[in-house]
Motif scaffolding. Structure first.
Motif, PDB file in Angstrom:
ATOM      1  N   LEU A 241       0.829  -1.202   0.000  1.00 58.32           N
ATOM      2  CA  LEU A 241       0.000   0.000   0.000  1.00 58.32           C
ATOM      3  C   LEU A 241       0.867   1.257   0.000  1.00 58.32           C
ATOM      4  N   ASP A 242       1.885   1.254   0.845  1.00 62.15           N
ATOM      5  CA  ASP A 242       2.772   2.405   0.955  1.00 62.15           C
ATOM      6  C   ASP A 242       3.479   2.681  -0.372  1.00 62.15           C
ATOM      7  N   ALA A 243       3.896   1.610  -1.049  1.00 59.38           N
ATOM      8  CA  ALA A 243       4.587   1.763  -2.328  1.00 59.38           C
ATOM      9  C   ALA A 243       3.685   2.389  -3.384  1.00 59.38           C
ATOM     10  N   LYS A 244       2.386   2.230  -3.220  1.00 60.08           N
ATOM     11  CA  LYS A 244       1.432   2.793  -4.179  1.00 60.08           C
ATOM     12  C   LYS A 244       0.845   4.121  -3.701  1.00 60.08           C
ATOM     13  N   GLY A 245       1.463   4.694  -2.681  1.00 62.22           N
ATOM     14  CA  GLY A 245       1.057   6.011  -2.232  1.00 62.22           C
ATOM     15  C   GLY A 245      -0.129   6.037  -1.291  1.00 62.22           C
ATOM     16  N   VAL A 246      -0.464   4.883  -0.705  1.00 64.81           N
ATOM     17  CA  VAL A 246      -1.581   4.799   0.231  1.00 64.81           C
ATOM     18  C   VAL A 246      -1.040   4.662   1.653  1.00 64.81           C
ATOM     19  N   GLN A 247      -1.479   5.527   2.569  1.00 60.04           N
ATOM     20  CA  GLN A 247      -1.053   5.420   3.967  1.00 60.04           C
ATOM     21  C   GLN A 247      -1.635   4.138   4.551  1.00 60.04           C
ATOM     22  N   PRO A 248      -0.800   3.228   5.029  1.00 58.74           N
ATOM     23  CA  PRO A 248      -1.319   1.935   5.504  1.00 58.74           C
ATOM     24  C   PRO A 248      -2.202   2.034   6.753  1.00 58.74           C
ATOM     25  N   PHE A 249      -1.762   2.803   7.772  1.00 59.75           N
ATOM     26  CA  PHE A 249      -2.471   2.827   9.048  1.00 59.75           C
ATOM     27  C   PHE A 249      -2.826   4.253   9.472  1.00 59.75           C
ATOM     28  N   SER A 250      -3.947   4.358  10.164  1.00 63.02           N
ATOM     29  CA  SER A 250      -4.296   5.572  10.877  1.00 63.02           C
ATOM     30  C   SER A 250      -4.244   5.256  12.357  1.00 63.02           C
ATOM     31  N   ALA A 251      -3.656   6.160  13.155  1.00 61.74           N
ATOM     32  CA  ALA A 251      -3.580   5.930  14.603  1.00 61.74           C
ATOM     33  C   ALA A 251      -3.383   7.256  15.315  1.00 61.74           C
ATOM     34  N   SER A 252      -3.840   7.317  16.532  1.00 64.02           N
ATOM     35  CA  SER A 252      -3.689   8.522  17.343  1.00 64.02           C
ATOM     36  C   SER A 252      -2.493   8.387  18.276  1.00 64.02           C
ATOM     37  N   GLY A 253      -1.409   9.049  17.913  1.00 63.80           N
ATOM     38  CA  GLY A 253      -0.252   9.081  18.798  1.00 63.80           C
ATOM     39  C   GLY A 253      -0.486   9.973  19.994  1.00 63.80           C
ATOM     40  N   GLN A 254      -1.380  10.933  19.849  1.00 58.33           N
ATOM     41  CA  GLN A 254      -1.704  11.821  20.965  1.00 58.33           C
ATOM     42  C   GLN A 254      -2.369  11.042  22.092  1.00 58.33           C
ATOM     43  N   GLN A 255      -3.262  10.107  21.734  1.00 65.46           N
ATOM     44  CA  GLN A 255      -3.886   9.249  22.744  1.00 65.46           C
ATOM     45  C   GLN A 255      -2.889   8.221  23.278  1.00 65.46           C
ATOM     46  N   GLY A 256      -2.068   7.699  22.396  1.00 63.98           N
ATOM     47  CA  GLY A 256      -1.068   6.720  22.818  1.00 63.98           C
ATOM     48  C   GLY A 256      -1.558   5.289  22.804  1.00 63.98           C
ATOM     49  N   TRP A 257      -2.723   5.049  23.408  1.00 65.93           N
ATOM     50  CA  TRP A 257      -3.184   3.665  23.555  1.00 65.93           C
ATOM     51  C   TRP A 257      -3.466   2.948  22.232  1.00 65.93           C
ATOM     52  N   PRO A 258      -3.872   3.630  21.137  1.00 72.57           N
ATOM     53  CA  PRO A 258      -4.051   2.861  19.898  1.00 72.57           C
ATOM     54  C   PRO A 258      -2.751   2.227  19.401  1.00 72.57           C
ATOM     55  N   ILE A 259      -1.626   2.794  19.813  1.00 71.68           N
ATOM     56  CA  ILE A 259      -0.326   2.235  19.434  1.00 71.68           C
ATOM     57  C   ILE A 259       0.088   1.135  20.408  1.00 71.68           C
ATOM     58  N   THR A 260      -0.082   1.375  21.714  1.00 72.17           N
ATOM     59  CA  THR A 260       0.328   0.350  22.678  1.00 72.17           C
ATOM     60  C   THR A 260      -0.518  -0.912  22.543  1.00 72.17           C
TER      61      THR A 260
END
Length: 439
Positions: free
Chosen positions: A194-213
């Motif tokens: 996806l990234d190679a074709k110009g599409v952002q693979p993931f959406s996540a909130s780094g401000q919240q933090g927990w979607p990443i953890t």
């Protein structure tokens, strides 16, 4: 399907991740007080909630005029709200005065409710529900989740029940020749394509933090098994052990490759949701509470029909299983022992039998109560999630579920640094482990 306000969504998520205030005051106020002697019968079905969450309040108000009218006539529903940030302090104050309401939103983390239960302030819900003949109205998976959070006890009622997984854009996948991944290797490969074709693979909130953890805990549960974080809580393992650091390293690698897009650390929850629903990102790790957004055509520009859901993928050679979904009960709600009389029991019986249907029909909310009336789902993905919940037997928790308040805060505040590269996987896990050791 009615849309819940973004305030309500943020409140629910924050309630899942926030820590409690100091419990020292509560321990002092409640120590040895028990239920405070002979209790006067309650005059109302008092319910203390948080201002930001309107779902339960709206559902109970509707039931008081319909399915639960008889219970309400005998014991009228009376709702009081406080800002979420003030909830713990309010509960501590009321507990110290032996004046907890009949029903109330549990503290921002299980520890507070455990303190209340330990001082005899909280009703033995499993015994009460058995006595009322309605224990079977709770979904087994919801009961399992509650007991995992509360030391094997049924401390709260599941007014919400959520499972977590990866929502994905079916059209973006198809247009770019990507198949729904079943393994971690396939997920990483899909993201790269996806990234190679110009599409952002993931959406996540780094401000919240927990979607990443929660991506870290997802990898841990798949690689090490469903007891991976319980072992940490029990002192049988450390987050700094190589197998645990590997999980953080895998998630950090996604960020290093730019798969979360630019400026992930400044992205808040609503923005992350919007990125996915407007087709700017192909995947979004989130809980089933997002179905309210997905079902709303004004928000979901990609369309509910093109929104898919899949479990956190399997890790090759791992001890976990893809049918073990991370789950939570949202805003846990419990009842005071002092005021649990026959009239309260009538209300609880009515809630157990009717809340699941009412919340789904009127609020678009999936609860941990059985749905005893025919309710037409808004779309296929909602049906899929409901069926998954009904079939679930053993679920797992989220990364910080068994952490102390301090460790929870440290974890979530450092998550963005992990995927942006400013904090190494080793440093991230060491920092959280140090916070756990200090509790």
């Amino acid at each position: 399907m009615p849309l819940r306000t973004s305030r309500a969504r943020r409140a629910r998520l924050s309630l899942l991740t926030a820590g409690t205030a100091s419990l020292a005051l509560l321990a002092t106020a409640c120590g040895g007080s028990g239920s405070g002697g002979t209790a006067a019968a309650p005059e109302n079905f008092d319910y203390l909630s948080v201002t930001e969450n309107t779902t339960v309040k709206a559902a109970l108000t509707g039931m008081s005029k319909g399915a639960c009218k008889a219970a309400n006539d005998a014991l009228p529903l009376k709702v009081e709200t406080v800002p979420q940030a003030s909830l713990d302090q309010k509960l501590q104050l009321l507990a110290g005065q032996d004046a907890l309401p009949v029903q109330f939103a549990a503290g921002n983390a299980p520890a507070l409710t455990q303190e209340l239960a330990g001082s005899g302030k909280v009703a033995d819900l499993e015994a009460k529900l058995k006595e009322l003949g309605v224990l079977d109205q709770l979904q087994p998976a919801a009961v399992s989740t509650i007991k995992a959070l509360y030391g094997g006890e049924l401390r709260v009622l599941p007014y919400e029940y959520n499972i977590e997984g990866v929502f994905y854009n079916k059209k973006l996948f198809a247009d770019n020749g990507v198949k729904a991944p079943g393994t971690w290797t396939e997920l990483v490969a899909a993201a790269a394509k996806l990234d190679a074709k110009g599409v952002q693979p993931f959406s996540a909130s780094g401000q919240q933090g927990w979607p990443i953890t929660r991506l870290i805990s997802g990898y841990l549960y798949r690689s090490l098994g469903p007891d991976a974080l319980q072992k940490v809580a029990d002192g049988k393992a450390k987050l700094t052990d190589p197998a645990y650091v590997k999980a953080a390293r895998e998630i950090a690698a996604l960020g290093k490759k730019g798969y979360f897009g630019k400026g992930v650390g400044s992205i808040d929850y609503d923005t992350a949701m919007n990125q996915f629903l407007t087709g700017k990102a192909a995947m979004f790790y989130m809980g089933s509470w997002a179905l309210a957004n997905i079902s709303d055509g004004k928000q979901n520009k990609i369309g509910a029909a093109d929104t898919g859901f899949l479990p956190f993928p399997a890790v090759e050679g791992g001890k976990g299983s893809v049918d073990q979904y991370p789950s939570n009960v949202g805003l846990g709600i419990t009842l005071a022992s002092k005021s649990f009389d026959k009239k309260t029991g009538d209300w609880v019986s009515c809630i157990a039998r009717n809340y699941g249907s009412t919340a789904l029909k009127d609020q678009g909310a999936i609860s941990g109560f059985k749905v005893n009336a025919e309710v037409e789902d808004a779309n296929e993905v909602t049906t899929q999630v409901r069926d998954t919940i009904s079939a679930s037997k053993r679920n797992v928790l989220w990364f910080e579920a068994l952490f102390s308040t301090k460790a929870t805060t440290v974890s979530q505040q450092n998550a963005a640094g992990l995927v942006s590269g400013s904090t190494s996987p080793e440093k991230f896990m060491q920092t959280v482990q140090d916070a756990l050791a200090a509790q």
